[in-house]
Design an enzyme around this catalytic site. Structure first.
Site, PDB file in Angstrom:
ATOM      1  N   ASP A   1       0.379   2.062 -11.132  1.00  0.00           N
ATOM      2  CA  ASP A   1       1.729   2.030 -10.579  1.00  0.00           C
ATOM      3  C   ASP A   1       2.738   1.868 -11.712  1.00  0.00           C
ATOM      4  O   ASP A   1       2.958   0.761 -12.230  1.00  0.00           O
ATOM      5  CB  ASP A   1       1.879   0.877  -9.586  1.00  0.00           C
ATOM      6  CG  ASP A   1       3.164   0.989  -8.772  1.00  0.00           C
ATOM      7  OD1 ASP A   1       4.001   1.857  -9.105  1.00  0.00           O
ATOM      8  OD2 ASP A   1       3.323   0.227  -7.799  1.00  0.00           O
TER       9      ASP A   1
ATOM     10  N   CYS B   1      10.732   5.310  -7.751  1.00  0.00           N
ATOM     11  CA  CYS B   1       9.267   5.339  -7.803  1.00  0.00           C
ATOM     12  C   CYS B   1       8.719   6.758  -7.739  1.00  0.00           C
ATOM     13  O   CYS B   1       7.723   7.081  -8.395  1.00  0.00           O
ATOM     14  CB  CYS B   1       8.676   4.487  -6.684  1.00  0.00           C
ATOM     15  SG  CYS B   1       9.089   5.050  -5.012  1.00  0.00           S
TER      16      CYS B   1
ATOM     17  N   HIS C   1       7.036   3.819  -0.802  1.00  0.00           N
ATOM     18  CA  HIS C   1       6.670   3.742  -2.215  1.00  0.00           C
ATOM     19  C   HIS C   1       5.715   4.876  -2.565  1.00  0.00           C
ATOM     20  O   HIS C   1       5.011   5.411  -1.701  1.00  0.00           O
ATOM     21  CB  HIS C   1       6.002   2.392  -2.500  1.00  0.00           C
ATOM     22  CG  HIS C   1       5.842   2.075  -3.945  1.00  0.00           C
ATOM     23  ND1 HIS C   1       6.874   2.134  -4.844  1.00  0.00           N
ATOM     24  CD2 HIS C   1       4.746   1.691  -4.662  1.00  0.00           C
ATOM     25  CE1 HIS C   1       6.444   1.797  -6.045  1.00  0.00           C
ATOM     26  NE2 HIS C   1       5.143   1.528  -5.956  1.00  0.00           N
TER      27      HIS C   1
END
Length: 692
Positions: free
Chosen positions: A486, A426, A470
Site C-alpha cells: 500500500d 490512493c 481505497h
C-alpha cells in the site's frame, strides 16, 4: 350521507367546475400523494416529478373553479404526450424500477378524471398501493414512517369525504386512527413473527442500470478521489469477537488487472446472469469469534466485500478465487451476509502459472517512458522484494503528497506523478506502483475496496462509508505468494491508521462539497452523537425487521421449546389469526354496547323506534327520522305533531353545525315528547278498543 355534503366556504358553486368532492377530503388526498412521492425522489426523472406536480395542482385549481378539468380528447392528448416522453426515457428497459415509474405517471394522470366520490375511492386505493411500491426501493425506518403517515392521511381524507360537516370531525378522525392502531398492533406483531416467510415464485431486478454511489469495475486516476467526497454508507459490519485494528481493515472487493491507457479494468468480464434477486438474510445464529456479518447497501453490482483471509459462511454469497466474494445476482437491495476466518495460505511451493504471469505483467505498448526506465533499472539491480522496498522507501522519504486535489495529468500521467507533480490520491499511487512493478518484471495487480470504518454507537459495529474507498496493490513474491503493498501507507500513514479526515486535515478538503453531511462536522460532539444514534436505530431496523426472512425466522423458531418447523408454524399462524379475529369481534361488540349505553340520545332514539314498532310502524333499514315520523303520522294521526317535532330535534342534534340548545335541554324535550307520544298512542289504542 356518503357522496352528499354542504359546500365549505370558498368552494366552487358554479356547475362548470365539474367537481363533486369536499375540498378538505381532496386536500388530504393530494397531501398523501405528495408524501408518497418523497421516497422515490432520488430515482424518478425530473420531468415525471414536475408532471405529477402540475397534474395535481390542475385538479386542485379546478376544485375552486380557477380552471376547467380537461375533456376526454384533451386528456387523451396529455396522456399520449407523457407516455411518449416516458417511452423515450426508458429506452426499451423493462424492470420493476421502470414499471414503478410508469405507475407513478398513471397516478398523476388519474388526477385529471377525479370528479366524483367513486373516483375518490379509486384514487384512494391506488395511492395505498403506491405506498407499498415504495418499500421496493427504501426499507429504512425513516421512509417506513413516511409511508405510514401517507396512509394515515388517506384514512383521514376518507373520513372527511363521508362526514365533511361533522363537528370536530378532524380530531375524532385522528383519535379513531390511533385506537385502531392500538387494536391491531399486537396482531400485526404476532403475524410478523410467526407468519411463514416463503421465497417468491419468481423475481425480477429492481433497477434499470442507473449508477449508484460506490466503486466500479474501472479505475481512472480521479475516480476514487471523487468518491471520497461522499459520506453515504457503503456497509456496516458486526463482529463476533474483537474488531480488527483500523490499519488492518482492508475490505477487498475487486481486482483490476488490465491497463488500457490510463484506465485500469478487469481483464476477465463478468459472466452474464439472468435477472433475479439476492437473498437478503444471509446471517443467522450467533456470531462466533472471528466471524462477522456485513449489511451491504444496494450497489446494483455482484461483488461483495470482505477482509483478507475470509471464507463464506452464508449461502447468499459465493467465494471465488483470488480471495474475492460475489453474489449470484446484482445486489439491488440491502443484503446481509456472513464471513468467517480462514487459515492463512502456505505459499512456500506456490508457483504462478504462465498464463497468470502474463496476465499480471500486461502493460500498454507505449507511454510513460521514464517510469519504464526507472523500473528496468530497479529490476536489473534488485530482487523482487528489494524492488518493492526501494519503491516504498522512495514514497516514504521523498516529497510525495497525499491530496484530494491532485493536479491534472493528461498524458504520461504516471511519469508526471512519480517525477514531476508528486501529488495524488490512493488511485494514482496504486496505479503507478502496479505499473512500475510490472515494468520491473514483477506480477502485480490493483485491488479496489474500502479501508477503515467508523465505530457505530456504543462501539457495537462498524460503519464503512464511501469516503473510505481505497485502492492498493498486491504483488507476487516468490515463496510468499500475493503480498499487499500500500503506497498510501508510506506517503500518508495517518490515512491507514486513523482515516481520511486526518490525512487531509491540513488542506481542509474532507467532504468540502457535502455541507449537509454530519460527518463533515467531526468537531461537533452533539452532531456526531445524534448521527450515530440515528444510524444505530436504522441498523437494528434493517437487521431484525427488514432482514427477518425465511432463514432468520426458522432460526428463531428452532430456539423455541419443541423446535417449531414449517408445518407447526403454519398451524400456529392459523391459530393466531383465528384468536385475533375472535378477540377483535368480541371487543367490537362490547364497545358497541358500551357506546349505546353511554349515548343518551341513542338510547332515547332506540326507545322511539320501539314505540313505533309497537304501534305497527317498524323502522326500516336506512330510514331517516323524518321518513319514520311521516309514516307514524299517517298510521296514527293523533301522534303526528309529536312525531314530526321529535324527528326535527333528532336531525338538529346529529346534523346541525351549531345546535340551538344545549344537550341537556334537548334531552329533556325529547323525553317529554316521547312521553307525550306514548300517552297519545295509548289513548288512541284505548279509543279504538271501545269502538270495537
Amino acid at each position: 350521507m356518503s357522496g352528499r355534503y354542504r359546500l365549505s366556504p370558498g368552494e366552487p358553486t358554479n356547475a362548470s367546475a365539474s367537481v363533486s368532492l369536499p375540498s378538505r377530503a381532496l386536500l388530504w388526498l393530494i397531501a398523501s400523494f405528495a408524501l408518497s412521492l418523497m421516497p422515490q425522489w432520488d430515482r424518478l426523472p425530473l420531468w415525471l416529478v414536475a408532471a405529477c406536480v402540475v397534474l395535481a395542482a390542475w385538479r386542485w385549481l379546478a376544485q375552486y373553479g380557477r380552471v376547467r378539468l380537461p375533456g376526454r380528447w384533451l386528456r387523451t392528448g396529455i396522456m399520449l404526450v407523457l407516455i411518449s416522453v416516458y417511452v423515450a426515457t426508458v429506452q426499451g428497459r423493462f424492470t420493476v424500477d421502470t414499471a414503478a415509474s410508469f405507475f407513478v405517471l398513471a397516478v398523476g394522470l388519474k388526477w385529471l378524471e377525479t370528479r366524483t366520490v367513486r373516483d375518490f375511492y379509486v384514487l384512494f386505493f391506488i395511492l395505498v398501493y403506491l405506498t407499498t411500491v415504495n418499500f421496493l426501493f427504501h426499507q429504512e425506518i425513516l421512509w417506513t414512517l413516511v409511508n405510514l403517515t401517507s396512509i394515515a392521511l388517506l384514512l383521514v381524507g376518507l373520513q372527511v369525504l363521508n362526514a365533511p360537516d361533522l363537528p370536530k370531525g378532524m380530531q375524532s378522525g385522528w383519535r379513531r386512527l390511533v385506537l385502531l392502531l392500538v387494536k391491531v398492533l399486537p396482531i400485526v406483531v404476532l403475524l410478523f413473527i410467526f407468519f411463514p416467510r416463503m421465497a417468491p415464485l419468481w423475481s425480477v431486478p429492481l433497477v434499470s442500470g442507473e449508477a449508484r454511489t460506490g466503486i466500479s469495475d474501472t479505475m481512472r486516476p480521479g475516480d476514487i478521489s471523487s468518491l471520497a467526497q461522499s459520506s453515504e454508507r457503503a456497509f456496516r459490519v458486526t463482529f463476533g469477537g474483537e474488531m480488527p485494528e483500523y490499519r488492518d481493515r482492508y475490505w477487498r472487493g475487486l481486482i483490476l488487472d488490465y491497463l488500457d491507457g490510463e484506465t485500469w479494468k478487469q481483464g476477465r468480464t463478468e459472466v452474464f446472469e439472468r435477472p433475479g434477486r439476492v437473498a437478503v438474510d444471509g446471517g443467522i445464529g450467533d456470531l462466533k469469534s472471528g466471524e462477522y456479518d456485513v449489511l451491504l447497501e444496494p450497489t446494483d453490482q455482484r461483488w461483495a466485500f470482505g477482509l483478507e483471509g475470509s471464507r463464506a459462511l452464508s449461502d447468499n454469497v459465493i467465494e471465488e478465487s483470488e480471495d474475492l466474494f460475489r453474489f449470484r445476482r446484482p445486489a439491488d437491495s440491502a443484503v446481509r451476509y456472513r464471513l468467517g476466518p480462514e487459515g492463512a495460505g502456505v505459499y512456500d511451493d506456490a508457483q504462478l502459472a504462465p498464463a497468470e504471469a502474463r496476465r499480471y505483467l500486461q502493460l500498454p505498448s507505449g507511454g510513460n517512458a521514464r517510469s519504464r526506465e526507472f523500473a528496468r533499472d530497479l529490476g536489473s539491480r534488485l530482487d523482487d522484494l528489494g524492488v518493492v522496498r526501494t519503491l516504498l522507501s522512495r514514497f516514504r522519504e521523498q516529497a510525495y503528497f497525499y491530496t484530494l486535489r491532485p493536479p491534472e495529468m493528461p498524458e504520461d500521467g504516471i511519469d508526471t506523478l512519480l517525477f514531476d507533480a508528486r501529488r495524488g490520491f490512493c488511485a494514482h499511487y496504486a496505479g503507478a506502483t502496479t505499473f512500475v512493478l510490472r515494468a520491473a518484471g514483477i506480477p502485480a495487480r490493483v485491488v479496489v475496496g474500502y479501508q477503515g470504518g467508523q465505530n457505530g454507537a456504543g462501539g457495537d459495529y462498524l460503519i464503512v462509508r464511501q469516503y473510505d474507498a481505497h485502492a492498493w496493490v498486491e504483488a507476487w513474491i516468490g515463496g510468499r505468494g500475493w503480498v499487499r503493498i500500500d503506497p498510501t501507507a508510506a506517503i500518508a500513514p495517518e490515512r491507514i491508521e486513523s482515516g481520511l479526515r486526518d490525512a487531509v486535515a491540513d488542506e481542509g478538503s474532507f467532504l468540502e462539497n457535502d455541507w449537509a453531511s454530519p460527518q463533515r462536522y467531526g468537531d461537533l460532539a452533539l452532531v456526531q452523537w445524534a448521527s450515530l444514534q440515528l444510524d444505530r436505530i436504522n441498523y437494528q431496523w434493517q437487521r431484525w425487521i427488514v432482514g427477518y426472512q425465511g432463514q432468520s425466522q426458522m432460526d428463531l423458531m428452532s430456539r423455541l421449546p419443541g423446535g417449531i418447523g414449517m408445518r407447526e408454524l403454519g398451524y400456529l399462524t392459523a391459530g393466531i389469526v383465528g384468536v385475533g379475529l375472535l378477540i377483535a369481534g368480541l371487543l367490537s361488540a362490547w364497545q358497541m354496547r358500551r357506546g349505546e349505553h353511554r349515548d343518551r340520545f341513542r338510547r332515547i332514539l332506540g326507545s322511539w323506534h320501539q314505540l313505533c314498532a309497537s304501534a305497527g310502524v317498524p323502522v326500516r333499514t336506512g330510514e331517516t327520522p323524518s321518513a319514520l315520523a311521516s309514516r307514524l303520522a299517517r298510521a296514527k294521526p293523533v301522534a303526528a305533531d309529536s312525531a314530526r317535532l321529535f324527528a326535527r330535534i333528532v336531525n338538529s342534534h346529529y346534523y346541525s353545525d351549531a345546535p340551538a340548545e344545549g344537550d341537556d335541554v334537548e334531552l329533556k324535550r325529547m323525553r317529554r315528547i316521547l312521553t307525550t307520544m306514548k300517552r297519545q298512542l295509548r289513548r288512541s289504542h284505548s279509543t279504538a278498543g271501545k269502538r270495537s
